[in-house]
Design an enzyme around this catalytic site. Structure first.
Site, PDB file in Angstrom:
ATOM      1  N   LYS A 158       0.835  -1.213   0.000  1.00 29.06           N
ATOM      2  CA  LYS A 158       0.000   0.000   0.000  1.00 29.06           C
ATOM      3  C   LYS A 158       0.865   1.257   0.000  1.00 29.06           C
ATOM      4  CE  LYS A 158      -3.971  -0.231   2.491  1.00 29.06           C
ATOM      5  NZ  LYS A 158      -4.849  -0.471   3.677  1.00 29.06           N
ATOM      6  N   GLY A 164      -8.494   6.875  -2.280  1.00 29.78           N
ATOM      7  CA  GLY A 164      -9.405   6.549  -3.373  1.00 29.78           C
ATOM      8  C   GLY A 164      -9.195   5.154  -3.927  1.00 29.78           C
ATOM      9  N   GLU A 200       0.985  -4.930   4.345  1.00 35.61           N
ATOM     10  CA  GLU A 200      -0.071  -5.304   5.264  1.00 35.61           C
ATOM     11  C   GLU A 200      -0.498  -6.727   4.937  1.00 35.61           C
ATOM     12  OE1 GLU A 200      -3.644  -2.737   5.133  1.00 35.61           O
ATOM     13  OE2 GLU A 200      -2.633  -1.567   6.643  1.00 35.61           O
ATOM     14  N   LEU A 203      -6.181  -9.468   3.904  1.00 37.84           N
ATOM     15  CA  LEU A 203      -7.290 -10.230   4.480  1.00 37.84           C
ATOM     16  C   LEU A 203      -8.177 -10.709   3.333  1.00 37.84           C
ATOM     17  CD1 LEU A 203      -8.017  -7.801   7.441  1.00 37.84           C
ATOM     18  CD2 LEU A 203      -6.753  -9.932   7.518  1.00 37.84           C
ATOM     19  N   LYS A 237     -16.415   2.439  -2.608  1.00 38.46           N
ATOM     20  CA  LYS A 237     -17.703   2.039  -2.042  1.00 38.46           C
ATOM     21  C   LYS A 237     -18.865   2.279  -3.021  1.00 38.46           C
ATOM     22  CE  LYS A 237     -15.630   3.464   2.233  1.00 38.46           C
ATOM     23  NZ  LYS A 237     -15.375   4.647   3.071  1.00 38.46           N
ATOM     24  N   ASN A 289     -10.356   8.921   8.039  1.00 39.29           N
ATOM     25  CA  ASN A 289     -10.676  10.057   7.180  1.00 39.29           C
ATOM     26  C   ASN A 289     -11.090  11.233   8.054  1.00 39.29           C
ATOM     27  OD1 ASN A 289     -10.205   8.912   4.616  1.00 39.29           O
ATOM     28  ND2 ASN A 289     -12.108   7.779   4.786  1.00 39.29           N
ATOM     29  N   ARG A 291     -12.688  14.067   7.640  1.00 38.12           N
ATOM     30  CA  ARG A 291     -13.629  14.938   6.908  1.00 38.12           C
ATOM     31  C   ARG A 291     -15.005  14.303   6.943  1.00 38.12           C
ATOM     32  NH1 ARG A 291     -14.367  11.458   2.709  1.00 38.12           N
ATOM     33  NH2 ARG A 291     -12.526  10.253   2.087  1.00 38.12           N
ATOM     34  N   VAL A 294     -18.885  10.730   2.048  1.00 36.32           N
ATOM     35  CA  VAL A 294     -19.995  10.590   1.105  1.00 36.32           C
ATOM     36  C   VAL A 294     -21.174   9.888   1.787  1.00 36.32           C
ATOM     37  CG1 VAL A 294     -20.699   9.580  -1.102  1.00 36.32           C
ATOM     38  CG2 VAL A 294     -18.363  10.433  -0.824  1.00 36.32           C
ATOM     39  N   ARG A 337     -24.929   4.699  -4.139  1.00 39.74           N
ATOM     40  CA  ARG A 337     -24.284   5.788  -4.890  1.00 39.74           C
ATOM     41  C   ARG A 337     -24.604   5.573  -6.366  1.00 39.74           C
ATOM     42  NH1 ARG A 337     -18.144   6.887  -2.751  1.00 39.74           N
ATOM     43  NH2 ARG A 337     -18.485   6.353  -0.565  1.00 39.74           N
TER      44      ARG A 337
HETATM   45  P1  ADP Z   1      -7.964   4.217   0.310  1.00 36.59           P
HETATM   46  O1  ADP Z   1      -7.469   5.324   1.188  1.00 36.59           O
HETATM   47  O2  ADP Z   1      -7.255   4.191  -1.009  1.00 36.59           O
HETATM   48  O3  ADP Z   1      -9.453   4.171   0.213  1.00 36.59           O
HETATM   49  P2  ADP Z   1      -7.977   2.072   2.328  1.00 36.59           P
HETATM   50  O4  ADP Z   1      -6.818   1.756   3.171  1.00 36.59           O
HETATM   51  O5  ADP Z   1      -9.112   2.813   2.972  1.00 36.59           O
HETATM   52  O6  ADP Z   1      -7.490   2.849   1.010  1.00 36.59           O
HETATM   53  O7  ADP Z   1      -8.557   0.748   1.701  1.00 36.59           O
HETATM   54  C1  ADP Z   1      -9.606   0.767   0.735  1.00 36.59           C
HETATM   55  C2  ADP Z   1     -10.143  -0.639   0.553  1.00 36.59           C
HETATM   56  O8  ADP Z   1      -9.089  -1.529   0.125  1.00 36.59           O
HETATM   57  C3  ADP Z   1     -10.708  -1.295   1.804  1.00 36.59           C
HETATM   58  O9  ADP Z   1     -12.044  -0.918   2.056  1.00 36.59           O
HETATM   59  C4  ADP Z   1     -10.567  -2.756   1.422  1.00 36.59           C
HETATM   60  O10 ADP Z   1     -11.569  -3.123   0.503  1.00 36.59           O
HETATM   61  C5  ADP Z   1      -9.244  -2.805   0.689  1.00 36.59           C
HETATM   62  N1  ADP Z   1      -8.123  -3.108   1.620  1.00 36.59           N
HETATM   63  C6  ADP Z   1      -7.339  -2.217   2.282  1.00 36.59           C
HETATM   64  N2  ADP Z   1      -6.435  -2.847   3.078  1.00 36.59           N
HETATM   65  C7  ADP Z   1      -6.651  -4.188   2.938  1.00 36.59           C
HETATM   66  C8  ADP Z   1      -6.062  -5.378   3.504  1.00 36.59           C
HETATM   67  N3  ADP Z   1      -5.062  -5.334   4.372  1.00 36.59           N
HETATM   68  N4  ADP Z   1      -6.568  -6.589   3.107  1.00 36.59           N
HETATM   69  C9  ADP Z   1      -7.588  -6.653   2.197  1.00 36.59           C
HETATM   70  N5  ADP Z   1      -8.169  -5.579   1.639  1.00 36.59           N
HETATM   71  C10 ADP Z   1      -7.734  -4.357   1.985  1.00 36.59           C
END
Ligand code: ADP
Length: 453
Positions: A158, A164, A200, A203, A237, A289, A291, A294, A337
């Site tokens: 990541k 996004g 990470e 999952l 989402k 987040n 803020r 949505v 949405r």
């Molecule tokens: P962003 O800031 O780009 O939205 P997030 O960290 O909030 O990134 O993760 C967005 C989505 O990505 C999560 O809702 C999930 O679907 C997937 N995701 C993030 N981290 C993991 C993980 N460790 N294992 C599986 N899916 C993940």
């Protein structure tokens, strides 16, 4: 209280903020690009200022233009909405330097949570459970393989500055990890200007469950329950609901209390969302987040608290609207949405809306800035509107949603309405038995069916 708020956004969220301002008796200033001169938020605001040409970087992200608009109109506060400058700590600081209020958290907290590595460290320190992973950024000098093996494959690479749903790569083996590290890092560099990546545990079948929090900036903070946002496409989402179909009242109270306590310790100011993955009864923090989101109307429906109005009141020094004990979850809400996209290929479908008929009736809310004859410009996101439905139970909510979706008419452009009409009749959705990969698997299955028929 503020006298005049400049809304540094467009579309449905600009209208949403405008509504809260009107109820509070605060004057409003809309800003718009040349492409948005006919937009609803411009028509309904007390004043409006054109801040530049269509590209966001020249208009909605143009800080000098926004400052000039504040100066010309005499606005004393700025509401950033979501997206655009809403999580830009520097913007919050610049406003303060010009004696303008930023309706949002303290700049230091925006900055802290904007760096996902720092955010995870902070969460851990505050007692919030996190996804197992690398301790900070992973560079070329690190033994990524050893870290990957220690976490256990599959792992997710990541971007520290990600957002996004972009900049994520899954690696199932050590070889894949080497590739994923270099591609993710290059992509992060070009998309966010920061090449830092971290690892990470990936999952495999989690749900995305997020906790809404509200802090007064002086050590008071409460939580407003959760939203389940597991139905996603490309990590974005699509459908959000609350309460989560899988969370017990005891589990909600426990994770909610952990989040509220963390916000008290931070002296967090305003609205925020703490996002988790939830698998086998365990919560794993992914990000925060700082803020309004949505999907905030889901929480408004089930708590009867106007989050945007409270956000403005709190930014002006007001108190929290309720104590934790006073917060009760009332019934069930679902938000869809609805985008201007082809419901199969998801190709954007901007253009003129020739017919528009929003559904109505008890428990039905539409947050949208479109109207019949409105032309959706190609420059921004493709949200046509959010349909939010509330019912006493999840069953009643689904029944109402089915009816509302069937009633809604948007013509002249393609929309994702047919997808929602199908989803609301799917056994997996009706049973609440889905996870973050469910929708993509469903869409792949549908594509396969069309090919063979
Ligand atoms: P962003 O800031 O780009 O939205 P997030 O960290 O909030 O990134 O993760 C967005 C989505 O990505 C999560 O809702 C999930 O679907 C997937 N995701 C993030 N981290 C993991 C993980 N460790 N294992 C599986 N899916 C993940």
């Amino acid at each position: 209280m503020f006298d005049k708020i400049l809304i540094a956004n467009r579309g449905e969220i600009a209208l949403r903020v405008l509504r809260a301002c009107k109820e509070l008796g605060i004057s409003t200033v809309a800003v718009h690009s040349t492409a948005d001169a006919d937009a609803m938020h411009v028509r309904l605001a007390d004043e409006s200022v054109c801040i530049g040409p269509p590209p966001s970087k020249d208009s909605y992200l143009n800080i000098p233009s926004l400052l000039a608009a504040c100066e010309i109109t005499g606005a004393d506060a700025v509401h950033p909405g979501y997206g655009f400058l809403s999580e830009n700590a520097r913007f919050a600081e610049i406003l303060a330097e010009h004696n303008l209020h930023f309706i949002g958290p303290k700049a230091e907290h925006i900055r802290l949570m904007g760096d996902k590595i720092e955010a995870k460290r902070t969460a851990k320190k505050l007692g919030i459970p996190v996804v197992p992973g690398s301790d900070g950024a992973v560079g070329p000098e690190d033994d990524a393989m050893a870290i990957g093996e220690a976490i256990g494959f599959p792992v997710l690479v990541k971007a520290a500055a990600g957002g996004g749903g972009r900049g994520m790569k899954v690696a199932h083996t050590a070889d894949e990890l080497l590739m994923a590290l270099s591609t993710a890092s290059n992509e992060a560099k070009s998309a966010f200007g920061d090449a830092s990546v971290y690892l990470e545990k990936y999952l495999t079948k989690p749900r995305h469950i997020e906790i809404q929090v509200l802090g007064d900036g002086r050590g008071g903070a409460i939580h407003l329950g959760e939203r389940d946002c597991s139905l996603q496409r490309r990590h974005q989402k699509v459908w959000e609901e609350g309460p989560s179909p899988v969370l017990s009242a005891a589990a909600r109270a426990k994770i909610g209390a952990t989040c509220a306590k963390a916000m008290q310790d931070m002296k967090y100011l305003g609205v925020g969302t703490i996002e988790f993955l939830y698998e086998d009864g365990e919560f794993y923090f992914i990000e925060m987040n700082t803020r309004i989101q949505v999907e905030h109307p889901v929480t408004e429906s089930i708590t009867d608290i106007d989050l945007v109005l409270e956000q403005i009141r709190i930014a002006a020094g007001g108190d929290l609207p309720a104590t934790q004990d006073e917060i009760t979850i009332i019934g069930h809400a679902i938000e869809c949405r609805i985008n201007a996209e082809n419901p199969q290929t998801f190709r954007p479908s901007p253009g003129k809306i020739t017919q528009f008929h929003p559904p109505g009736g008890l428990g039905v809310r539409i947050d949208s800035a479109v109207y019949q004859g409105y032309v959706i410009p190609p420059y921004y996101d493709s949200l046509v509107g959010k349909l939010i439905v509330h019912g006493k139970t999840r069953g009643e909510c689904l029944m109402r949603l089915r009816r509302a979706l069937d009633e809604m008419v948007v013509e002249g452009i393609e929309t994702t309405l047919p997808l929602f009409r199908a989803l609301v009749r799917e056994p997996g959705i009706i049973d609440g038995d889905y996870h973050i990969h469910w929708l993509e698997q469903y869409l792949a299955g549908q594509a396969e069916k069309t090919k063979t028929s």
